[in-house]
Scaffold this motif. Structure first.
Motif, PDB file in Angstrom:
ATOM      1  N   ARG A   1       9.749  16.312-105.486  1.00 29.49           N
ATOM      2  CA  ARG A   1      11.006  15.633-105.848  1.00 29.49           C
ATOM      3  C   ARG A   1      11.225  14.362-105.027  1.00 29.49           C
ATOM      4  O   ARG A   1      12.336  14.032-104.640  1.00 29.49           O
ATOM      5  CB  ARG A   1      12.189  16.580-105.724  1.00 29.49           C
ATOM      6  CG  ARG A   1      12.098  17.728-106.689  1.00 29.49           C
ATOM      7  CD  ARG A   1      13.356  18.519-106.722  1.00 29.49           C
ATOM      8  NE  ARG A   1      13.248  19.507-107.783  1.00 29.49           N
ATOM      9  CZ  ARG A   1      13.658  20.747-107.668  1.00 29.49           C
ATOM     10  NH1 ARG A   1      14.231  21.152-106.583  1.00 29.49           N
ATOM     11  NH2 ARG A   1      13.523  21.565-108.676  1.00 29.49           N
ATOM     12  N   LEU A   2      10.134  13.670-104.784  1.00 26.19           N
ATOM     13  CA  LEU A   2      10.180  12.390-104.082  1.00 26.19           C
ATOM     14  C   LEU A   2       9.733  11.289-105.034  1.00 26.19           C
ATOM     15  O   LEU A   2       8.905  11.519-105.914  1.00 26.19           O
ATOM     16  CB  LEU A   2       9.251  12.408-102.858  1.00 26.19           C
ATOM     17  CG  LEU A   2       9.567  13.449-101.785  1.00 26.19           C
ATOM     18  CD1 LEU A   2       8.453  13.490-100.748  1.00 26.19           C
ATOM     19  CD2 LEU A   2      10.907  13.163-101.134  1.00 26.19           C
ATOM     20  N   GLN A   3      10.283  10.103-104.835  1.00 26.12           N
ATOM     21  CA  GLN A   3       9.905   8.958-105.644  1.00 26.12           C
ATOM     22  C   GLN A   3       8.963   8.064-104.837  1.00 26.12           C
ATOM     23  O   GLN A   3       9.060   8.007-103.601  1.00 26.12           O
ATOM     24  CB  GLN A   3      11.149   8.183-106.064  1.00 26.12           C
ATOM     25  CG  GLN A   3      12.064   9.015-106.943  1.00 26.12           C
ATOM     26  CD  GLN A   3      13.301   8.249-107.334  1.00 26.12           C
ATOM     27  OE1 GLN A   3      13.237   7.080-107.685  1.00 26.12           O
ATOM     28  NE2 GLN A   3      14.442   8.914-107.285  1.00 26.12           N
ATOM     29  N   PRO A   4       8.041   7.352-105.490  1.00 26.93           N
ATOM     30  CA  PRO A   4       7.082   6.501-104.777  1.00 26.93           C
ATOM     31  C   PRO A   4       7.720   5.183-104.320  1.00 26.93           C
ATOM     32  O   PRO A   4       7.348   4.095-104.748  1.00 26.93           O
ATOM     33  CB  PRO A   4       5.976   6.291-105.806  1.00 26.93           C
ATOM     34  CG  PRO A   4       6.688   6.375-107.120  1.00 26.93           C
ATOM     35  CD  PRO A   4       7.784   7.383-106.920  1.00 26.93           C
ATOM     36  N   VAL A   5       8.712   5.328-103.451  1.00 27.82           N
ATOM     37  CA  VAL A   5       9.465   4.190-102.934  1.00 27.82           C
ATOM     38  C   VAL A   5       9.755   4.441-101.467  1.00 27.82           C
ATOM     39  O   VAL A   5      10.097   5.567-101.076  1.00 27.82           O
ATOM     40  CB  VAL A   5      10.816   4.022-103.687  1.00 27.82           C
ATOM     41  CG1 VAL A   5      11.635   2.892-103.096  1.00 27.82           C
ATOM     42  CG2 VAL A   5      10.586   3.808-105.173  1.00 27.82           C
ATOM     43  N   MET A   6       9.606   3.401-100.646  1.00 23.26           N
ATOM     44  CA  MET A   6       9.990   3.469 -99.237  1.00 23.26           C
ATOM     45  C   MET A   6      10.886   2.276 -98.930  1.00 23.26           C
ATOM     46  O   MET A   6      10.975   1.332 -99.716  1.00 23.26           O
ATOM     47  CB  MET A   6       8.766   3.436 -98.326  1.00 23.26           C
ATOM     48  CG  MET A   6       7.959   4.698 -98.323  1.00 23.26           C
ATOM     49  SD  MET A   6       6.565   4.553 -97.176  1.00 23.26           S
ATOM     50  CE  MET A   6       6.008   6.224 -97.118  1.00 23.26           C
ATOM     51  N   LEU A   7      11.506   2.326 -97.785  1.00 25.73           N
ATOM     52  CA  LEU A   7      12.409   1.276 -97.339  1.00 25.73           C
ATOM     53  C   LEU A   7      11.919   0.723 -96.011  1.00 25.73           C
ATOM     54  O   LEU A   7      11.439   1.470 -95.153  1.00 25.73           O
ATOM     55  CB  LEU A   7      13.813   1.878 -97.159  1.00 25.73           C
ATOM     56  CG  LEU A   7      14.890   0.952 -96.639  1.00 25.73           C
ATOM     57  CD1 LEU A   7      15.258  -0.083 -97.698  1.00 25.73           C
ATOM     58  CD2 LEU A   7      16.125   1.762 -96.240  1.00 25.73           C
ATOM     59  N   TYR A   8      12.039  -0.576 -95.855  1.00 27.02           N
ATOM     60  CA  TYR A   8      11.755  -1.246 -94.588  1.00 27.02           C
ATOM     61  C   TYR A   8      12.990  -2.085 -94.288  1.00 27.02           C
ATOM     62  O   TYR A   8      13.550  -2.708 -95.200  1.00 27.02           O
ATOM     63  CB  TYR A   8      10.527  -2.147 -94.731  1.00 27.02           C
ATOM     64  CG  TYR A   8      10.163  -2.916 -93.488  1.00 27.02           C
ATOM     65  CD1 TYR A   8       9.218  -2.414 -92.608  1.00 27.02           C
ATOM     66  CD2 TYR A   8      10.775  -4.127 -93.189  1.00 27.02           C
ATOM     67  CE1 TYR A   8       8.882  -3.121 -91.458  1.00 27.02           C
ATOM     68  CE2 TYR A   8      10.444  -4.832 -92.045  1.00 27.02           C
ATOM     69  CZ  TYR A   8       9.497  -4.323 -91.181  1.00 27.02           C
ATOM     70  OH  TYR A   8       9.178  -5.006 -90.043  1.00 27.02           O
ATOM     71  N   GLY A   9      13.455  -2.088 -93.050  1.00 30.56           N
ATOM     72  CA  GLY A   9      14.629  -2.897 -92.758  1.00 30.56           C
ATOM     73  C   GLY A   9      14.940  -2.994 -91.281  1.00 30.56           C
ATOM     74  O   GLY A   9      14.327  -2.322 -90.448  1.00 30.56           O
ATOM     75  N   ASP A  10      15.923  -3.832 -90.980  1.00 23.94           N
ATOM     76  CA  ASP A  10      16.407  -4.041 -89.615  1.00 23.94           C
ATOM     77  C   ASP A  10      17.603  -3.135 -89.365  1.00 23.94           C
ATOM     78  O   ASP A  10      18.559  -3.130 -90.142  1.00 23.94           O
ATOM     79  CB  ASP A  10      16.836  -5.497 -89.403  1.00 23.94           C
ATOM     80  CG  ASP A  10      15.665  -6.471 -89.515  1.00 23.94           C
ATOM     81  OD1 ASP A  10      14.518  -6.060 -89.282  1.00 23.94           O
ATOM     82  OD2 ASP A  10      15.920  -7.646 -89.836  1.00 23.94           O
ATOM     83  N   VAL A  11      17.566  -2.404 -88.281  1.00 24.45           N
ATOM     84  CA  VAL A  11      18.611  -1.439 -87.952  1.00 24.45           C
ATOM     85  C   VAL A  11      19.877  -2.147 -87.468  1.00 24.45           C
ATOM     86  O   VAL A  11      19.818  -3.029 -86.612  1.00 24.45           O
ATOM     87  CB  VAL A  11      18.115  -0.460 -86.872  1.00 24.45           C
ATOM     88  CG1 VAL A  11      19.225   0.486 -86.431  1.00 24.45           C
ATOM     89  CG2 VAL A  11      16.897   0.312 -87.363  1.00 24.45           C
ATOM     90  N   VAL A  12      20.997  -1.728 -88.030  1.00 28.83           N
ATOM     91  CA  VAL A  12      22.309  -2.170 -87.568  1.00 28.83           C
ATOM     92  C   VAL A  12      22.921  -1.061 -86.712  1.00 28.83           C
ATOM     93  O   VAL A  12      23.482  -1.315 -85.654  1.00 28.83           O
ATOM     94  CB  VAL A  12      23.236  -2.501 -88.760  1.00 28.83           C
ATOM     95  CG1 VAL A  12      24.646  -2.813 -88.287  1.00 28.83           C
ATOM     96  CG2 VAL A  12      22.662  -3.658 -89.562  1.00 28.83           C
ATOM     97  N   ALA A  13      22.793   0.187 -87.177  1.00 28.22           N
ATOM     98  CA  ALA A  13      23.292   1.350 -86.434  1.00 28.22           C
ATOM     99  C   ALA A  13      22.523   2.579 -86.886  1.00 28.22           C
ATOM    100  O   ALA A  13      22.104   2.670 -88.039  1.00 28.22           O
ATOM    101  CB  ALA A  13      24.778   1.536 -86.689  1.00 28.22           C
ATOM    102  N   ASP A  14      22.353   3.518 -85.964  1.00 30.12           N
ATOM    103  CA  ASP A  14      21.647   4.764 -86.256  1.00 30.12           C
ATOM    104  C   ASP A  14      22.471   5.918 -85.688  1.00 30.12           C
ATOM    105  O   ASP A  14      22.812   5.913 -84.508  1.00 30.12           O
ATOM    106  CB  ASP A  14      20.252   4.746 -85.642  1.00 30.12           C
ATOM    107  CG  ASP A  14      19.509   6.041 -85.842  1.00 30.12           C
ATOM    108  OD1 ASP A  14      19.419   6.501 -86.982  1.00 30.12           O
ATOM    109  OD2 ASP A  14      19.022   6.613 -84.846  1.00 30.12           O
ATOM    110  N   SER A  15      22.795   6.893 -86.516  1.00 30.98           N
ATOM    111  CA  SER A  15      23.679   7.987 -86.104  1.00 30.98           C
ATOM    112  C   SER A  15      23.111   8.844 -84.984  1.00 30.98           C
ATOM    113  O   SER A  15      23.866   9.444 -84.230  1.00 30.98           O
ATOM    114  CB  SER A  15      24.026   8.868 -87.302  1.00 30.98           C
ATOM    115  OG  SER A  15      22.877   9.522 -87.808  1.00 30.98           O
TER     116      SER A  15
END
Length: 144
Positions: free
Chosen positions: A72-86
């Motif tokens: 149940r996963l899609q062939p998509v990932m994310l790359y980005g710059d962190v603003v905040a991490d919980s």
């Protein structure tokens, strides 16, 4: 990580960043609004706010796509710059690479098994080989 691994990771990141992409219109949510929406829609989930993000459609063999689908996963990932991490896994300004997408909702929430990413501002959509993305080691899960 070995020096060779570092060089491969750096080369994979540069290739991703320099690859042509298409603008994806995002939301102009401010951090406070994004945090409130995350708390309302995803209570108790760990999250990251990201800017300068790239939506990565993965090129992968059919058997890998089928395996992702079975999970149940899609062939998509994310790359980005962190603003905040919980969870404090990342500092503001760090970059990250997510694990595969489970769901994308409200035009700004990119959900993986472990984390919900709030996409702030506009981003880009690009294609990349799964094998290249695997070389970009620094994922949220691996920082735990």
């Amino acid at each position: 990580m070995s020096e060779v691994d570092d060089m491969e990771e750096h080369a994979a990141r540069i290739a991703l960043l320099q690859a042509p992409g298409t603008v994806m219109l995002g939301h102009d949510l401010d951090e406070d609004t994004a945090l409130a929406l995350l708390g309302e829609r995803f209570p108790g989930r760990q999250f990251c706010l990201v800017r300068n993000w790239i939506w990565i459609d993965l090129d992968s063999p059919d058997d890998v796509r089928e395996e992702l689908s079975d999970m149940r996963l899609q062939p998509v990932m994310l790359y980005g710059d962190v603003v905040a991490d919980s969870l404090g896994r990342f500092d503001k300004g760090d970059w990250l690479r997510s694990t595969p997408l489970i769901a994308f909702t409200q035009g700004c929430f990119f959900e993986t098994r472990d984390t919900v990413y709030a996409l702030l501002g506009h981003g880009e959509r690009k294609r990349a080989a799964l094998s290249s993305m695997v070389k970009i080691f620094r994922s949220a899960k691996e920082r735990l």
